[in-house]
Write a protein that holds these residues in place. Structure first.
Motif, PDB file in Angstrom:
ATOM      1  N   LEU A 131     -48.807  30.611  -7.710  1.00  6.97           N
ATOM      2  CA  LEU A 131     -47.458  30.899  -8.658  1.00  6.97           C
ATOM      3  C   LEU A 131     -46.448  29.743  -8.602  1.00  6.97           C
ATOM      4  N   LEU A 132     -46.245  29.439  -7.435  1.00 11.39           N
ATOM      5  CA  LEU A 132     -45.414  28.312  -6.951  1.00 11.39           C
ATOM      6  C   LEU A 132     -45.686  26.974  -7.736  1.00 11.39           C
ATOM      7  N   LEU A 133     -46.904  26.829  -7.892  1.00  8.10           N
ATOM      8  CA  LEU A 133     -47.555  25.442  -8.577  1.00  8.10           C
ATOM      9  C   LEU A 133     -47.028  25.602 -10.048  1.00  8.10           C
ATOM     10  N   GLY A 134     -47.114  26.965 -10.508  1.00 10.01           N
ATOM     11  CA  GLY A 134     -46.767  27.121 -11.996  1.00 10.01           C
ATOM     12  C   GLY A 134     -45.446  26.993 -11.953  1.00 10.01           C
ATOM     13  N   LEU A 135     -44.448  27.356 -11.258  1.00  5.50           N
ATOM     14  CA  LEU A 135     -42.892  27.121 -11.248  1.00  5.50           C
ATOM     15  C   LEU A 135     -42.588  25.597 -11.168  1.00  5.50           C
ATOM     16  N   GLU A 136     -42.884  25.090 -10.267  1.00  2.00           N
ATOM     17  CA  GLU A 136     -42.792  23.648 -10.381  1.00  2.00           C
ATOM     18  C   GLU A 136     -43.135  22.791 -11.469  1.00  2.00           C
ATOM     19  N   GLN A 137     -44.407  23.161 -11.982  1.00  6.57           N
ATOM     20  CA  GLN A 137     -44.544  22.410 -13.462  1.00  6.57           C
ATOM     21  C   GLN A 137     -43.511  22.743 -14.283  1.00  6.57           C
ATOM     22  N   ALA A 138     -43.064  24.177 -14.500  1.00  6.44           N
ATOM     23  CA  ALA A 138     -42.244  24.471 -15.676  1.00  6.44           C
ATOM     24  C   ALA A 138     -40.553  24.268 -15.263  1.00  6.44           C
ATOM     25  N   GLY A 139     -40.326  23.837 -14.103  1.00  5.72           N
ATOM     26  CA  GLY A 139     -38.944  23.647 -13.740  1.00  5.72           C
ATOM     27  C   GLY A 139     -38.234  24.975 -13.506  1.00  5.72           C
ATOM     28  N   ASP A 140     -39.200  25.875 -12.929  1.00  2.72           N
ATOM     29  CA  ASP A 140     -38.444  27.425 -12.802  1.00  2.72           C
ATOM     30  C   ASP A 140     -38.399  27.715 -11.347  1.00  2.72           C
ATOM     31  N   THR A 141     -37.891  28.794 -11.134  1.00  3.27           N
ATOM     32  CA  THR A 141     -37.329  29.214  -9.642  1.00  3.27           C
ATOM     33  C   THR A 141     -37.870  30.602  -9.308  1.00  3.27           C
ATOM     34  N   HIS A 142     -37.677  31.454 -10.204  1.00  2.00           N
ATOM     35  CA  HIS A 142     -38.122  32.633 -10.167  1.00  2.00           C
ATOM     36  C   HIS A 142     -39.567  33.178  -9.972  1.00  2.00           C
ATOM     37  N   LEU A 143     -39.722  33.830  -8.665  1.00  2.00           N
ATOM     38  CA  LEU A 143     -41.190  33.989  -8.555  1.00  2.00           C
ATOM     39  C   LEU A 143     -41.608  35.207  -9.156  1.00  2.00           C
ATOM     40  N   PRO A 144     -42.653  35.179  -9.955  1.00  2.00           N
ATOM     41  CA  PRO A 144     -43.254  36.241 -10.527  1.00  2.00           C
ATOM     42  C   PRO A 144     -43.687  37.709  -9.522  1.00  2.00           C
ATOM     43  N   GLU A 145     -43.536  38.768 -10.029  1.00  2.00           N
ATOM     44  CA  GLU A 145     -44.092  39.787  -9.100  1.00  2.00           C
ATOM     45  C   GLU A 145     -45.570  40.102  -9.433  1.00  2.00           C
ATOM     46  N   VAL A 146     -46.253  40.191  -8.764  1.00  2.00           N
ATOM     47  CA  VAL A 146     -47.763  40.464  -8.744  1.00  2.00           C
ATOM     48  C   VAL A 146     -48.303  41.982  -8.175  1.00  2.00           C
ATOM     49  N   HIS A 147     -48.920  42.738  -9.218  1.00  2.00           N
ATOM     50  CA  HIS A 147     -49.379  44.150  -8.577  1.00  2.00           C
ATOM     51  C   HIS A 147     -50.757  44.266  -8.683  1.00  2.00           C
ATOM     52  N   LEU A 148     -51.685  44.691  -7.862  1.00  2.00           N
ATOM     53  CA  LEU A 148     -53.203  44.854  -7.985  1.00  2.00           C
ATOM     54  C   LEU A 148     -53.371  46.282  -7.884  1.00  2.00           C
ATOM     55  N   ARG A 149     -54.315  46.519  -8.949  1.00  2.00           N
ATOM     56  CA  ARG A 149     -54.625  47.954  -9.043  1.00  2.00           C
ATOM     57  C   ARG A 149     -56.267  48.034  -9.342  1.00  2.00           C
ATOM     58  N   LYS A 150     -56.935  48.588  -8.227  1.00  2.00           N
ATOM     59  CA  LYS A 150     -58.476  48.587  -8.229  1.00  2.00           C
ATOM     60  C   LYS A 150     -59.175  49.525  -8.779  1.00  2.00           C
ATOM     61  N   ARG A 151     -58.149  50.499  -9.429  1.00  2.00           N
ATOM     62  CA  ARG A 151     -58.883  51.724 -10.038  1.00  2.00           C
ATOM     63  C   ARG A 151     -58.224  51.962 -11.281  1.00  2.00           C
ATOM     64  N   PHE A 152     -59.022  51.587 -12.299  1.00  2.00           N
ATOM     65  CA  PHE A 152     -58.494  51.638 -13.882  1.00  2.00           C
ATOM     66  C   PHE A 152     -57.983  52.928 -14.284  1.00  2.00           C
ATOM     67  N   LYS A 153     -58.665  54.223 -14.022  1.00  2.00           N
ATOM     68  CA  LYS A 153     -58.279  55.383 -14.656  1.00  2.00           C
ATOM     69  C   LYS A 153     -56.856  55.732 -14.235  1.00  2.00           C
ATOM     70  N   PRO A 154     -56.849  55.810 -12.643  1.00  2.00           N
ATOM     71  CA  PRO A 154     -55.479  56.300 -12.222  1.00  2.00           C
ATOM     72  C   PRO A 154     -54.268  55.325 -12.765  1.00  2.00           C
ATOM     73  N   PHE A 155     -54.362  53.910 -12.891  1.00  2.00           N
ATOM     74  CA  PHE A 155     -53.480  53.216 -13.425  1.00  2.00           C
ATOM     75  C   PHE A 155     -53.110  53.413 -14.903  1.00  2.00           C
ATOM     76  N   VAL A 156     -54.068  53.634 -15.663  1.00  2.00           N
ATOM     77  CA  VAL A 156     -53.954  53.985 -17.022  1.00  2.00           C
ATOM     78  C   VAL A 156     -53.169  55.201 -17.370  1.00  2.00           C
ATOM     79  N   GLU A 157     -53.620  56.223 -16.541  1.00  2.00           N
ATOM     80  CA  GLU A 157     -53.180  57.456 -16.850  1.00  2.00           C
ATOM     81  C   GLU A 157     -51.749  57.712 -16.072  1.00  2.00           C
ATOM     82  N   ASP A 158     -51.590  57.286 -15.115  1.00  2.00           N
ATOM     83  CA  ASP A 158     -50.442  57.574 -14.150  1.00  2.00           C
ATOM     84  C   ASP A 158     -49.402  56.635 -14.386  1.00  2.00           C
ATOM     85  N   GLU A 159     -49.434  55.289 -14.424  1.00  2.00           N
ATOM     86  CA  GLU A 159     -48.533  54.344 -14.355  1.00  2.00           C
ATOM     87  C   GLU A 159     -48.456  53.557 -15.825  1.00  2.00           C
ATOM     88  N   LEU A 160     -49.378  53.525 -16.513  1.00  2.00           N
ATOM     89  CA  LEU A 160     -49.159  52.771 -17.713  1.00  2.00           C
ATOM     90  C   LEU A 160     -48.090  53.329 -18.692  1.00  2.00           C
TER      91      LEU A 160
END
Length: 239
Positions: free
Chosen positions: A131-160
């Motif tokens: 992500l830092l490499l991408g920011l440096e390329q763009a001239g940006d500073t705000h780091l993206p937030e990344v979430h990992l979800r290993k189970r499809f159904k709970p994510f789609v039903e409960d969070e999406l």
């Protein structure tokens, strides 16, 4: 590196930094500045500006910095991406950071190989590095937030559904879909599947969560190509 990203620990005074790591190597090998020259700098998650080289050697660089401008505006986008294969993940992380995505959800899918979830590229440190490499390329500073979800159904039903509330919610899918909508600077959720696409069950679950399917035409694109194309078509060019 179009921007030298600075961290709090680099500061030896309120307006002075000292660099020793790969940023120094990049300065020496690419920028090749002379003492007194100015380089673009930015504080991680903060302002951008200029850094004047005070001293430079093979071991360290010292810069006097003035941070007086805001970084580029982020895209009003939440990107949901089926976890790509590791080689593609590196490029994708850099691309989304470069293009201004600030919230990324990496999710499971039937066509995501289980081994992908064991990749060292998913470590917090590795994700941050790309992500830092991408920011440096763009001239940006705000780091993206990344979430990992290993189970499809709970994510789609409960969070999406909550993620989609009040937003333009879109599912990139090549079949039984509408053409990609016109650019709009509005809060958007975009879901992109794995190589081969989401299976029909997954598509139906995402439609139930509130997403609408869209396509980019008759050509089937790889994920690493589809993502930047979609972002370029969905949002107006910044002025």
């Amino acid at each position: 590196m179009n921007l030298i990203l600075l961290f709090d620990e680099d500061f030896i005074a309120p307006d002075r930094v000292r660099l020793h790591d790969r940023r120094l190597t990049h300065m020496l090998e690419v920028h090749k500045p002379e003492v007194g020259e100015q380089l673009r700098v930015g504080l991680l998650n903060g302002a951008i500006g200029l850094g004047r080289v005070l001293s430079l050697s093979a071991h360290e660089a010292e810069l006097q910095v003035e941070l007086d401008r805001e970084p580029p505006a982020p895209l009003p986008l939440t990107l949901i991406l089926a976890l790509p294969r590791p080689k593609m993940l590196k490029r994708t992380l850099q691309t989304v950071a470069t293009m201004g995505v600030k919230e990324l959800w990496l999710i499971n899918s039937y066509r995501v190989d289980k081994s992908y979830w064991s990749s060292p590229l998913l470590s917090e440190q590795s994700i941050r590095e790309h992500l830092l490499l991408g920011l440096e390329q763009a001239g940006d500073t705000h780091l993206p937030e990344v979430h990992l979800r290993k189970r499809f159904k709970p994510f789609v039903e409960d969070e999406l559904p909550a993620i989609c509330t009040g937003k333009r919610a879109l599912l990139a899918h090549p079949y039984n879909a509408s053409p990609c909508p016109a650019p709009a600077d509005e809060p958007t959720v975009l879901a992109v599947g794995p190589e081969g696409g989401f299976i029909q069950y997954e598509v139906e679950k995402m439609l139930e969560a509130g997403l609408s399917p869209i396509h980019l035409g008759p050509r089937i694109l790889r994920v690493e190509t589809a993502v930047p194309v979609l972002l370029a078509k969905l949002f107006p060019l910044p002025t």
